[in-house]
Design an enzyme around this catalytic site. Structure first.
Site, PDB file in Angstrom:
ATOM      1  N   PRO A 136      53.451  44.925   9.242  1.00 38.07           N
ATOM      2  CA  PRO A 136      52.460  45.717   8.504  1.00 38.07           C
ATOM      3  C   PRO A 136      52.772  47.197   8.307  1.00 38.07           C
ATOM      4  CG  PRO A 136      51.721  45.415  10.751  1.00 38.07           C
ATOM      5  CD  PRO A 136      52.999  44.627  10.614  1.00 38.07           C
ATOM      6  N   CYS A 137      53.753  47.491   7.460  1.00 34.41           N
ATOM      7  CA  CYS A 137      54.118  48.881   7.194  1.00 34.41           C
ATOM      8  C   CYS A 137      52.974  49.661   6.554  1.00 34.41           C
ATOM      9  CB  CYS A 137      55.378  48.957   6.353  1.00 34.41           C
ATOM     10  SG  CYS A 137      55.326  47.991   4.839  1.00 34.41           S
ATOM     11  N   HIS A 138      52.012  48.963   5.959  1.00 32.78           N
ATOM     12  CA  HIS A 138      50.852  49.659   5.381  1.00 32.78           C
ATOM     13  C   HIS A 138      49.998  50.313   6.466  1.00 32.78           C
ATOM     14  CE1 HIS A 138      49.406  45.575   6.272  1.00 32.78           C
ATOM     15  NE2 HIS A 138      48.208  46.123   6.422  1.00 32.78           N
TER      16      HIS A 138
END
Length: 175
Positions: A136-138
């Site tokens: 989850p780079c967001h």
């Protein structure tokens, strides 16, 4: 490298997502330019493509459940083949320590990873993440705002994802 990669796609509120799945796990996920993305994954993995809906079904099902609000933790295995050892360490730290509905700053992730990578370089690693959403780079934000996002429609997609997860409050036009 011996092996194969299968592709499948799933519609999401942010556009169709393409998933590349090897025998090891999901190696790539992305939104736009499906043929270009498919070519990039094939070249990076160096594997032959196969039609294997049984292999892609678990990943596509989990992505659909995530976007429908029914899944908070992905259970599909990740194939880290498209990452360098440093990227793997940073992205693995993110994957293992930042839960649904939470966020971490670039600097905090740099420190957590123990790699010595400076905070400003963490953004580049996030931008190169081959498995967004699942890794989850967001959920990595700037100390003074959202920071950037290279997936979907850019920072607006990041805002949408963080709102869906409850990290950000919805705006009046949220549906």
């Amino acid at each position: 490298m011996v092996g194969t990669v299968a592709f499948g796609s799933v519609p999401t509120p942010l556009g169709d997502m393409l998933a590349a799945v090897t025998e090891t796990g999901v190696a790539g996920v992305g939104w736009s330019g499906r043929e270009r993305l498919r070519a990039r994954f094939l070249e990076g993995l160096g594997l032959a493509e196969v039609d294997d809906p049984g292999r892609t079904a678990p990943v596509l099902g989990e992505l659909a459940d995530y976007y429908a609000g029914r899944l908070r933790v992905f259970g599909v295995p990740v194939d880290w083949s498209l990452t360098s050892p440093v990227q793997r360490k940073v992205l693995g730290t993110l994957y293992e320590t930042v839960a649904y509905g939470k966020a971490v700053t670039y600097g905090e992730l740099a420190a957590r990873s123990g790699t010595g990578v400076p905070a400003r370089a963490i953004g580049s690693i996030m931008g190169a993440n081959p498995v967004p959403i699942i890794v989850p780079c967001h959920r990595v934000v700037a100390g003074n705002g959202l920071g950037g996002f290279s997936g979907g429609e850019g920072v607006e997609s990041k805002r949408w994802l963080l709102t869906m997860e409850g990290y950000l409050q919805p705006t009046l036009d949220w549906d």
